[in-house]
Design an enzyme around this catalytic site. Structure first.
Site, PDB file in Angstrom:
ATOM      1  N   GLY A 164       0.810  -1.218   0.000  1.00 36.94           N
ATOM      2  CA  GLY A 164       0.000   0.000   0.000  1.00 36.94           C
ATOM      3  C   GLY A 164       0.844   1.269   0.000  1.00 36.94           C
ATOM      4  O   GLY A 164       0.418   2.302   0.507  1.00 36.94           O
ATOM      5  N   TYR A 202      16.516   3.013  -8.153  1.00 38.10           N
ATOM      6  CA  TYR A 202      15.303   3.818  -8.274  1.00 38.10           C
ATOM      7  C   TYR A 202      15.183   4.282  -9.717  1.00 38.10           C
ATOM      8  O   TYR A 202      16.050   5.010 -10.219  1.00 38.10           O
ATOM      9  CB  TYR A 202      15.369   5.011  -7.316  1.00 38.10           C
ATOM     10  CG  TYR A 202      14.104   5.831  -7.310  1.00 38.10           C
ATOM     11  CD1 TYR A 202      12.927   5.325  -6.777  1.00 38.10           C
ATOM     12  CD2 TYR A 202      14.081   7.121  -7.853  1.00 38.10           C
ATOM     13  CE1 TYR A 202      11.760   6.058  -6.783  1.00 38.10           C
ATOM     14  CE2 TYR A 202      12.919   7.873  -7.858  1.00 38.10           C
ATOM     15  CZ  TYR A 202      11.763   7.328  -7.320  1.00 38.10           C
ATOM     16  OH  TYR A 202      10.608   8.069  -7.329  1.00 38.10           O
ATOM     17  N   LEU A 203      14.134   3.834 -10.386  1.00 32.55           N
ATOM     18  CA  LEU A 203      13.937   4.230 -11.785  1.00 32.55           C
ATOM     19  C   LEU A 203      13.298   5.613 -11.783  1.00 32.55           C
ATOM     20  O   LEU A 203      12.341   5.852 -11.049  1.00 32.55           O
ATOM     21  CB  LEU A 203      13.048   3.209 -12.499  1.00 32.55           C
ATOM     22  CG  LEU A 203      13.567   1.759 -12.457  1.00 32.55           C
ATOM     23  CD1 LEU A 203      12.540   0.801 -13.045  1.00 32.55           C
ATOM     24  CD2 LEU A 203      14.885   1.632 -13.206  1.00 32.55           C
ATOM     25  N   HIS A 235       2.133   6.807  -4.277  1.00 31.00           N
ATOM     26  CA  HIS A 235       2.202   5.398  -4.668  1.00 31.00           C
ATOM     27  C   HIS A 235       0.839   4.713  -4.684  1.00 31.00           C
ATOM     28  O   HIS A 235       0.751   3.495  -4.728  1.00 31.00           O
ATOM     29  CB  HIS A 235       3.151   4.595  -3.756  1.00 31.00           C
ATOM     30  CG  HIS A 235       4.548   5.132  -3.741  1.00 31.00           C
ATOM     31  ND1 HIS A 235       5.276   5.336  -4.890  1.00 31.00           N
ATOM     32  CD2 HIS A 235       5.346   5.503  -2.723  1.00 31.00           C
ATOM     33  CE1 HIS A 235       6.466   5.816  -4.560  1.00 31.00           C
ATOM     34  NE2 HIS A 235       6.532   5.937  -3.258  1.00 31.00           N
ATOM     35  N   GLU A 275       3.219  -7.012 -11.134  1.00 27.19           N
ATOM     36  CA  GLU A 275       3.447  -5.585 -11.343  1.00 27.19           C
ATOM     37  C   GLU A 275       4.867  -5.305 -11.811  1.00 27.19           C
ATOM     38  O   GLU A 275       5.831  -5.856 -11.279  1.00 27.19           O
ATOM     39  CB  GLU A 275       3.196  -4.809 -10.040  1.00 27.19           C
ATOM     40  CG  GLU A 275       1.747  -4.879  -9.578  1.00 27.19           C
ATOM     41  CD  GLU A 275       1.416  -3.878  -8.472  1.00 27.19           C
ATOM     42  OE1 GLU A 275       0.242  -3.523  -8.344  1.00 27.19           O
ATOM     43  OE2 GLU A 275       2.338  -3.452  -7.734  1.00 27.19           O
ATOM     44  N   ARG A 291      -4.354 -11.639  -5.635  1.00 23.30           N
ATOM     45  CA  ARG A 291      -5.784 -11.391  -5.386  1.00 23.30           C
ATOM     46  C   ARG A 291      -6.362 -10.637  -6.577  1.00 23.30           C
ATOM     47  O   ARG A 291      -5.637 -10.258  -7.486  1.00 23.30           O
ATOM     48  CB  ARG A 291      -5.930 -10.507  -4.145  1.00 23.30           C
ATOM     49  CG  ARG A 291      -5.152  -9.213  -4.310  1.00 23.30           C
ATOM     50  CD  ARG A 291      -5.446  -8.188  -3.243  1.00 23.30           C
ATOM     51  NE  ARG A 291      -4.396  -7.203  -3.144  1.00 23.30           N
ATOM     52  CZ  ARG A 291      -4.249  -6.143  -3.912  1.00 23.30           C
ATOM     53  NH1 ARG A 291      -5.103  -5.925  -4.898  1.00 23.30           N
ATOM     54  NH2 ARG A 291      -3.249  -5.306  -3.756  1.00 23.30           N
TER      55      ARG A 291
HETATM   56  P1  ADP Z   1       3.440  -1.519  -2.592  1.00 26.59           P
HETATM   57  O1  ADP Z   1       3.447  -2.984  -2.265  1.00 26.59           O
HETATM   58  O2  ADP Z   1       3.527  -0.681  -1.367  1.00 26.59           O
HETATM   59  O3  ADP Z   1       2.348  -1.120  -3.538  1.00 26.59           O
HETATM   60  P2  ADP Z   1       5.366  -1.602  -4.812  1.00 26.59           P
HETATM   61  O4  ADP Z   1       6.634  -2.336  -4.710  1.00 26.59           O
HETATM   62  O5  ADP Z   1       4.282  -2.204  -5.622  1.00 26.59           O
HETATM   63  O6  ADP Z   1       4.836  -1.261  -3.336  1.00 26.59           O
HETATM   64  O7  ADP Z   1       5.647  -0.146  -5.365  1.00 26.59           O
HETATM   65  C1  ADP Z   1       4.618   0.828  -5.400  1.00 26.59           C
HETATM   66  C2  ADP Z   1       5.036   2.016  -6.233  1.00 26.59           C
HETATM   67  O8  ADP Z   1       6.297   2.561  -5.770  1.00 26.59           O
HETATM   68  C3  ADP Z   1       5.303   1.708  -7.706  1.00 26.59           C
HETATM   69  O9  ADP Z   1       4.118   1.706  -8.465  1.00 26.59           O
HETATM   70  C4  ADP Z   1       6.207   2.865  -8.064  1.00 26.59           C
HETATM   71  O10 ADP Z   1       5.444   4.051  -8.185  1.00 26.59           O
HETATM   72  C5  ADP Z   1       7.090   3.025  -6.838  1.00 26.59           C
HETATM   73  N1  ADP Z   1       8.324   2.207  -6.933  1.00 26.59           N
HETATM   74  C6  ADP Z   1       8.520   0.969  -6.415  1.00 26.59           C
HETATM   75  N2  ADP Z   1       9.761   0.504  -6.721  1.00 26.59           N
HETATM   76  C7  ADP Z   1      10.364   1.455  -7.443  1.00 26.59           C
HETATM   77  C8  ADP Z   1      11.668   1.575  -8.080  1.00 26.59           C
HETATM   78  N3  ADP Z   1      12.584   0.606  -8.022  1.00 26.59           N
HETATM   79  N4  ADP Z   1      11.942   2.718  -8.772  1.00 26.59           N
HETATM   80  C9  ADP Z   1      11.016   3.704  -8.855  1.00 26.59           C
HETATM   81  N5  ADP Z   1       9.801   3.657  -8.288  1.00 26.59           N
HETATM   82  C10 ADP Z   1       9.459   2.564  -7.591  1.00 26.59           C
END
Ligand code: ADP
Length: 448
Positions: A164, A202-203, A235, A275, A291
């Site tokens: 989240g 970090y992209l 996010h 994802e 899910r």
């Molecule tokens: P959560 O489980 O909290 O949803 P995620 O790993 O799915 O976390 O990441 C959620 C969001 O965080 C991504 O959609 C993106 O916006 C950002 N994010 C996550 N990892 C990266 C990364 N390596 N570089 C840039 N943005 C990231």
């Protein structure tokens, strides 16, 4: 097929499941807290059981309350919706121990994917491309600093148990590392009871692209293309579409096959989402959600399938009703998430709905549990509805979204609808030219 199922959720997703079950001739049991006695899901189900006080830990998250509700009503299976118990491996185990069926993946699949480090290792081994980063957990600040120096900044520190959007911190430079590392650990500990963290590159300009997969638990699986969920605030997704404006048919087929093959190999059962961040034509796995997703309707619209019906089918032991070859994309769909929140701070704003009118007409779907006179309780998520539009192409879908938003009436509380009207006036939204940072930057610019 089951005769009766229980829906361990509330709001629009509970209605969504009740609707699918009813079309299949399956009876439904709603559960509710005392705060939700007048909720629409209670009215719409065949039966309902009050499972506790307003606070979710004593009601929607209470294992004994939900299992007892199944026993009292004779429900054979539990659909968890999203959120609440949908990704709780311990709950799934208890459901199975009571000879009930969980409509979703196995406890083991949830456990593997619920830990982001294990999930990444598993996906890597299955041939899914991942974001470069630390191999596994990073225990000390010194180790984190060494990885940052070697990989190059910026990096993101993530709690392995995070979700989240919580438990993630970016370190722009080496000077940021200590703060980011400590904060991610502390958030992991306080929100998820686990302070293990890992590091990823970090992209800086990626899109969020996720692949819908579906497995039958017997080694067969398909993919249902991608959803682009790049428009995010903190996010959290606010606007989702399918197909992704930046993804070609060749890319879709290639990454889709990688994902379907991966889940087939682990005998995955039911709906799942893999994802990715997508940058410069490359996909980087970030996590798998085991899910149904909030944004599943955009996929349903373009493939003309009912994912909840399919979940119930495979959980009952039946085969999937489609094969990969049956799945052809038709048109374009967009979903916007309507929250009871006051802009510009997005402050949750529960209260009484004095008037509600849902939009309709060709290509419009409104998934919501609102009704005239309903009081939104203050205890739960602020999502009050999802507006989904489908058109022959993206521009028709955008025009339809604009038209449908104009018809929607939600009086009595503030909502995020004005945000979508404003977004539809933006050129970048029309061209589809955005990445995961676009919305935050746009919101900052509006605030100035
Ligand atoms: P959560 O489980 O909290 O949803 P995620 O790993 O799915 O976390 O990441 C959620 C969001 O965080 C991504 O959609 C993106 O916006 C950002 N994010 C996550 N990892 C990266 C990364 N390596 N570089 C840039 N943005 C990231």
């Amino acid at each position: 097929m089951f005769k009766k199922i229980l829906i361990a959720n509330r709001g629009e997703i509970a209605l969504r499941v009740i609707r699918a079950a009813r079309e299949m001739g399956v009876a439904t049991v709603a559960v509710h807290s005392t705060a939700d006695a007048d909720a629409m899901h209670v009215r719409m189900a065949d039966e309902s059981v009050c499972i506790g006080p307003p606070a979710s830990p004593q009601s929607y998250l209470s294992f004994p309350a939900i299992i007892s509700a199944c026993e009292i009503t004779g429900a054979e299976a539990i659909h968890p919706g999203y959120g609440f118990l949908s990704e709780n491996a311990q709950f799934v185990q208890i459901v199975e121990d009571h000879d009930l069926t969980f409509i979703g993946p196995t406890a083991e699949h949830i456990r593997v994917m619920g830990d982001k480090i294990t999930a990444k290792d598993t996906m890597k081994a299955l041939g899914v491309p991942c974001v470069p980063g630390s191999d596994g957990g990073v225990a000390t600040l010194e180790e984190a600093q060494a990885i940052g120096a070697e990989m190059g900044y910026p990096v993101i520190i993530k709690a392995t148990a995070g979700g989240g959007g919580r438990g993630m911190k970016v370190a722009e430079t080496a000077a940021d590392m200590e703060r980011a590392f400590m904060t991610a650990r502390a958030e992991g500990k306080s929100n998820f009871g686990n302070d293990e963290v890992y590091i990823e590159k970090y992209l800086t300009t990626p899109r969020h692209i996720e692949i819908q997969v579906f497995g039958d638990g017997k080694g067969r699986a398909v993919h249902l293309g991608e959803r682009d969920c790049s428009l995010q605030r903190r996010h959290q997704k606010v606007f989702e579409e399918a197909p992704g404006p930046s993804i070609s048919a060749e890319e879709r087929a290639a990454i889709g096959k990688v994902c379907a093959d991966a889940v087939a190999r682990i005998n995955y059962i039911g709906a799942g989402t893999i994802e990715f961040l997508y940058e410069n034509g490359e996909f980087y796995f970030i996590e798998m959600n085991t899910r149904l997703q909030v944004e599943h309707p955009v996929t349903e619209a373009i493939f003309d399938v009912d994912l909840v019906r399919e979940q119930i089918r495979v959980a009952s032991g039946m085969d999937m009703s489609f094969t990969q070859d049956d799945l052809k994309i038709r048109g374009h769909a967009i979903e916007v998430r309507i929250n009871a929140e006051k802009l510009p701070e997005f402050r949750p704003c529960p209260g009484k709905i004095t008037q509600y009118h849902a939009p309709g007409g060709l290509g419009v779907r409104m998934d919501s549990a609102l009704y005239d006179g309903y009081s939104i309780p203050p205890y739960y998520d602020s999502l009050i509805g999802k507006l989904i539009v489908h058109g022959r192409d993206r521009s028709e879908a955008l025009a339809r979204l604009n038209r449908a938003l104009g018809e929607l009436i939600v009086d009595g509380v503030d909502t995020t609808v004005p945000l979508f009207h404003a977004l539809l006036a933006e050129k970048d939204v029309h061209t589809g030219d955005y990445n995961i940072h676009w919305l935050e930057k746009w919101l900052d610019a509006q605030a100035e």
